[in-house]
Design a protein around this motif. Sequence first.
Motif, PDB file in Angstrom:
ATOM      1  N   PHE A 280     -12.651 -24.155  -4.616  1.00  0.00           N
ATOM      2  CA  PHE A 280     -12.786 -23.149  -3.576  1.00  0.00           C
ATOM      3  C   PHE A 280     -14.258 -22.762  -3.404  1.00  0.00           C
ATOM      4  O   PHE A 280     -14.761 -22.629  -2.295  1.00  0.00           O
ATOM      5  N   PHE A 281     -14.944 -22.637  -4.553  1.00  0.00           N
ATOM      6  CA  PHE A 281     -16.363 -22.269  -4.509  1.00  0.00           C
ATOM      7  C   PHE A 281     -17.156 -23.308  -3.720  1.00  0.00           C
ATOM      8  O   PHE A 281     -17.902 -22.981  -2.806  1.00  0.00           O
ATOM      9  N   HIS A 282     -16.958 -24.593  -4.066  1.00  0.00           N
ATOM     10  CA  HIS A 282     -17.681 -25.658  -3.356  1.00  0.00           C
ATOM     11  C   HIS A 282     -17.319 -25.675  -1.880  1.00  0.00           C
ATOM     12  O   HIS A 282     -18.187 -25.762  -1.020  1.00  0.00           O
ATOM     13  N   ALA A 283     -16.021 -25.562  -1.636  1.00  0.00           N
ATOM     14  CA  ALA A 283     -15.553 -25.702  -0.257  1.00  0.00           C
ATOM     15  C   ALA A 283     -16.100 -24.589   0.618  1.00  0.00           C
ATOM     16  O   ALA A 283     -16.391 -24.805   1.796  1.00  0.00           O
ATOM     17  N   SER A 284     -16.245 -23.377   0.035  1.00  0.00           N
ATOM     18  CA  SER A 284     -16.705 -22.292   0.890  1.00  0.00           C
ATOM     19  C   SER A 284     -18.223 -22.175   0.916  1.00  0.00           C
ATOM     20  O   SER A 284     -18.768 -21.449   1.725  1.00  0.00           O
ATOM     21  N   SER A 285     -18.894 -22.927   0.024  1.00  0.00           N
ATOM     22  CA  SER A 285     -20.355 -22.794   0.034  1.00  0.00           C
ATOM     23  C   SER A 285     -21.045 -24.010   0.646  1.00  0.00           C
ATOM     24  O   SER A 285     -22.188 -23.932   1.037  1.00  0.00           O
ATOM     25  N   GLN A 286     -20.342 -25.148   0.737  1.00  0.00           N
ATOM     26  CA  GLN A 286     -20.970 -26.328   1.330  1.00  0.00           C
ATOM     27  C   GLN A 286     -20.125 -26.806   2.504  1.00  0.00           C
ATOM     28  O   GLN A 286     -18.941 -26.569   2.554  1.00  0.00           O
ATOM     29  N   GLY A 287     -20.785 -27.477   3.400  1.00  0.00           N
ATOM     30  CA  GLY A 287     -20.040 -28.009   4.538  1.00  0.00           C
ATOM     31  C   GLY A 287     -19.573 -29.429   4.266  1.00  0.00           C
ATOM     32  O   GLY A 287     -20.351 -30.372   4.282  1.00  0.00           O
ATOM     33  N   PHE A 288     -18.286 -29.572   3.984  1.00  0.00           N
ATOM     34  CA  PHE A 288     -17.746 -30.917   3.748  1.00  0.00           C
ATOM     35  C   PHE A 288     -17.135 -31.473   5.028  1.00  0.00           C
ATOM     36  O   PHE A 288     -16.709 -30.724   5.907  1.00  0.00           O
ATOM     37  N   ASP A 289     -17.100 -32.784   5.104  1.00  0.00           N
ATOM     38  CA  ASP A 289     -16.413 -33.402   6.242  1.00  0.00           C
ATOM     39  C   ASP A 289     -14.928 -33.453   5.973  1.00  0.00           C
ATOM     40  O   ASP A 289     -14.111 -33.504   6.888  1.00  0.00           O
ATOM     41  N   LEU A 290     -14.557 -33.441   4.680  1.00  0.00           N
ATOM     42  CA  LEU A 290     -13.167 -33.675   4.319  1.00  0.00           C
ATOM     43  C   LEU A 290     -12.906 -33.150   2.916  1.00  0.00           C
ATOM     44  O   LEU A 290     -13.779 -33.235   2.053  1.00  0.00           O
ATOM     45  N   ILE A 291     -11.730 -32.608   2.692  1.00  0.00           N
ATOM     46  CA  ILE A 291     -11.376 -32.164   1.343  1.00  0.00           C
ATOM     47  C   ILE A 291     -10.089 -32.856   0.907  1.00  0.00           C
ATOM     48  O   ILE A 291      -9.108 -32.879   1.664  1.00  0.00           O
ATOM     49  N   VAL A 292     -10.118 -33.447  -0.275  1.00  0.00           N
ATOM     50  CA  VAL A 292      -8.892 -33.991  -0.859  1.00  0.00           C
ATOM     51  C   VAL A 292      -8.466 -33.009  -1.938  1.00  0.00           C
ATOM     52  O   VAL A 292      -9.207 -32.756  -2.888  1.00  0.00           O
ATOM     53  N   LEU A 293      -7.283 -32.428  -1.770  1.00  0.00           N
ATOM     54  CA  LEU A 293      -6.893 -31.296  -2.606  1.00  0.00           C
ATOM     55  C   LEU A 293      -5.579 -31.588  -3.324  1.00  0.00           C
ATOM     56  O   LEU A 293      -4.567 -31.891  -2.694  1.00  0.00           O
ATOM     57  N   ASP A 294      -5.632 -31.497  -4.656  1.00  0.00           N
ATOM     58  CA  ASP A 294      -4.399 -31.649  -5.428  1.00  0.00           C
ATOM     59  C   ASP A 294      -3.636 -30.326  -5.366  1.00  0.00           C
ATOM     60  O   ASP A 294      -4.238 -29.260  -5.327  1.00  0.00           O
ATOM     61  N   VAL A 295      -2.311 -30.405  -5.322  1.00  0.00           N
ATOM     62  CA  VAL A 295      -1.531 -29.165  -5.220  1.00  0.00           C
ATOM     63  C   VAL A 295      -1.386 -28.498  -6.581  1.00  0.00           C
ATOM     64  O   VAL A 295      -1.575 -27.299  -6.735  1.00  0.00           O
ATOM     65  N   MET A 296      -1.046 -29.310  -7.600  1.00  0.00           N
ATOM     66  CA  MET A 296      -0.818 -28.734  -8.929  1.00  0.00           C
ATOM     67  C   MET A 296      -2.139 -28.630  -9.674  1.00  0.00           C
ATOM     68  O   MET A 296      -2.621 -29.613 -10.222  1.00  0.00           O
ATOM     69  N   LEU A 297      -2.710 -27.446  -9.658  1.00  0.00           N
ATOM     70  CA  LEU A 297      -3.986 -27.241 -10.332  1.00  0.00           C
ATOM     71  C   LEU A 297      -3.841 -26.082 -11.302  1.00  0.00           C
ATOM     72  O   LEU A 297      -3.055 -25.173 -11.065  1.00  0.00           O
ATOM     73  N   PRO A 298      -4.614 -26.109 -12.383  1.00  0.00           N
ATOM     74  CA  PRO A 298      -4.559 -24.958 -13.287  1.00  0.00           C
ATOM     75  C   PRO A 298      -5.174 -23.744 -12.593  1.00  0.00           C
ATOM     76  O   PRO A 298      -6.082 -23.886 -11.788  1.00  0.00           O
ATOM     77  N   GLY A 299      -4.684 -22.584 -12.922  1.00  0.00           N
ATOM     78  CA  GLY A 299      -5.197 -21.372 -12.297  1.00  0.00           C
ATOM     79  C   GLY A 299      -4.681 -21.251 -10.879  1.00  0.00           C
ATOM     80  O   GLY A 299      -3.492 -21.145 -10.645  1.00  0.00           O
ATOM     81  N   ARG A 300      -5.614 -21.350  -9.938  1.00  0.00           N
ATOM     82  CA  ARG A 300      -5.233 -21.223  -8.549  1.00  0.00           C
ATOM     83  C   ARG A 300      -4.717 -22.565  -8.055  1.00  0.00           C
ATOM     84  O   ARG A 300      -5.418 -23.560  -8.158  1.00  0.00           O
ATOM     85  N   ASP A 301      -3.514 -22.618  -7.499  1.00  0.00           N
ATOM     86  CA  ASP A 301      -3.040 -23.940  -7.076  1.00  0.00           C
ATOM     87  C   ASP A 301      -3.566 -24.293  -5.692  1.00  0.00           C
ATOM     88  O   ASP A 301      -4.150 -23.477  -4.979  1.00  0.00           O
ATOM     89  N   GLY A 302      -3.371 -25.557  -5.353  1.00  0.00           N
ATOM     90  CA  GLY A 302      -3.960 -26.095  -4.136  1.00  0.00           C
ATOM     91  C   GLY A 302      -3.559 -25.333  -2.887  1.00  0.00           C
ATOM     92  O   GLY A 302      -4.386 -25.080  -2.007  1.00  0.00           O
ATOM     93  N   ILE A 303      -2.266 -24.982  -2.824  1.00  0.00           N
ATOM     94  CA  ILE A 303      -1.764 -24.298  -1.631  1.00  0.00           C
ATOM     95  C   ILE A 303      -2.516 -22.972  -1.433  1.00  0.00           C
ATOM     96  O   ILE A 303      -2.939 -22.642  -0.328  1.00  0.00           O
ATOM     97  N   GLU A 304      -2.727 -22.266  -2.567  1.00  0.00           N
ATOM     98  CA  GLU A 304      -3.425 -20.981  -2.493  1.00  0.00           C
ATOM     99  C   GLU A 304      -4.855 -21.161  -2.001  1.00  0.00           C
ATOM    100  O   GLU A 304      -5.324 -20.437  -1.125  1.00  0.00           O
ATOM    101  N   VAL A 305      -5.524 -22.159  -2.608  1.00  0.00           N
ATOM    102  CA  VAL A 305      -6.907 -22.432  -2.218  1.00  0.00           C
ATOM    103  C   VAL A 305      -6.968 -22.723  -0.728  1.00  0.00           C
ATOM    104  O   VAL A 305      -7.791 -22.174   0.016  1.00  0.00           O
TER     105      VAL A 305
END
Lengths: 222, 473
Positions: free
Chosen positions: A32-57
């Motif tokens: 989430f930190f990277h995604a909101s601080s840098q401009g990416f062309d594309l994000i590949v996001l796993d759903v099952m993540l420790p802590g905050r899960d993908g859907i939440e992010v």
Amino acid sequence: VEDEIKIGNAVSEGLRAEGYEITWAQTGEEGFFHASSQGFDLIVLDVMLPGRDGIEVLQTLRKQGSKTPVLLLTAKDAIEDRVLGLDAGADDYLVKPFAFAELTARLRALLRRNKPEPGGVLSIATLEIDPIKRIVNRKGHRIDLTAREFELLEYLARNHGRVVSRQMLARDVWQETDRATPLDNVIDVHIARLRRKMDDPFETKLLHTVRGVGFTLSEDNS
Amino acid sequence: MSLLQANLRTRLTVLYASLLGAALLLYAGGVSIFFLRNLREQLDLSLHRDVETVEGALSEDGDGGLQISSREGEADEDDLDRGYLLEVWSANGRLLYRSEQLRGQPLGPVPTGSAESNRQHAHSVLLASGMRLRSISHVHHLADGNTVIVRLAVSEEHLWHEFWEMVTVLGVGLPVIVILVAFTGYLVAARALKPVDSMAQRAAQITAEQLSERLHIENPNDELGKLGVAFNTTLARLERSFDQLRRFTADASHELRTPLTAIQSVGEVSLKMPGDVSYYRDKIGSMLEETSRLTQLVDSLLTMARADSGHVQLHKAEINLFDLVEETVGLLEVLAEEKHQSILIDGDRSTLVTADRTILRQALVNLLHNAVKYSPEHGDIRLRIREREHDAIVAVEDSGPGIAPEHRTRIFERFYRVDRSRTRAAGGAGLGLSIAQWAVSAHGGTIEVQSESGCGSIFRICLPKHVSPVGVR
């Protein structure tokens, strides 16, 4: 964003080899930190993540107005899970285990979204495919294909130089979403027939089988 | 321990004892009241007789006094309880006579008003000395025309004595009866409830490992017996599903282990072997083949698991069965062509069913896939669509080797393969028919097989027919 180190490694390595620039985050927060601080062309996001899960992010990102295309990776493939992911703002959805070829194909599709498919004649080496007139020529010889064979060839041609998995063919050419349907034999037969028509009479072979992965249309013989 | 928490046996006993006690109490009360009334009636009858006798003995003695010719029957000094007590008043309220034994205590107020108004039925009177009397008031006309008021009373002590005796007998007997009955009831309840205890003990011993145990039932027709039978049936069902689950787990892990073993051994061996790029490519490719086999297997297992848990939602719509069959054939006919088989479809083009297209098609795909797989080269495969009164039938006939009777009932079981030695490459995981069966039964239909060794097999899917909405033209 992927917490499984092996998968993360393989995906980043594979994507770098394809010429992408990669930032790999291992937790939801980091992603989430990277995604909101840098401009990416594309994000590949796993759903099952420790802590905050993908859907939440994803939801938080979308709430902040981010429009970066997001491809969700998940081991859950129930329709409800897919709906949940897409509703949260995902642009595409890929179920684990996936073929790497499919991942790259989906990423390309997301990147060229809103750009119209090139309508012109596709030509690979001596092969010419006219998607509008649905005509295939090789070295000036007209090759007669059935509708399905044509779609198959067109799909291979659009992904030319890259490997296409059976699963991609089942979904994109046969429109078969259920992975439990036994289509592999059907695909193999069609490939064999296509090969008989477009490759057998000629010296240079274009349609290759990549063992364990799928097929590729390429003038390169490796 | 409050009564509500006490065991059933105690609760039943207490309940019955209280009910019995209350009933007996009511009964005893009723009897006592009736008894008292009876005694009084008898007393009143004798009072009336005494009054008549006394009145007969009354006369006037010249100077306005009263003459009583006979005192027989009047109570005497030492026995107040026997005999009557008498009081005679003149109409104007003058006391003419009073029995000595009354010792000056009046049997009632001084008569006033008209003589007639002093007439009284038998009633109870309490004397100042505490003595209870039954008294009656009569208006008597003497021979000379004078009117006197005669009050006669007899002691009620004897009556009350009898009454209390009766009450004592009842009062002592009643609790004794209740206690006796409660005790017997407690013993009987113990007997009647004994099976519950033994059933509970036995049920407590039954665990997942001992599902074959059953409860012992003495009488399957009484309430407890029925409970036991129901429990045993549940156990039987549980045992069956546990068995199925156990077999499923064993089979599934076997199926999963095979490709895993292949991956591991290919990987280990090729790692040891010196080889060039193409050698390694080939080995990795072979490992990937196993991986995709694993993936497919896991997908099939997931489909089954989802079906089992009832998580699959059917998106039902009106479907033309013939179209669906044609579509399925279109999908798989290349496989048949490769084997020079011909697929024939016949039947009604207008048969409609209400079904989830994807799921129903999966059943058809699996059946047709099998038909192609097991029919020989140049064989025929026939798909027939028929309509009956309430259902629509799709029959898939192949020209394969048929299925022997011992396999016929088991082919729908998961991982069941007629030919165990058949390789996975040719035979799949043995889940196709189970998935087909699930898909059909999810639509409320049935799937059956008819086959004879050597003569091919016919798989029939029966589905409830589409019912057109009433009133729509």
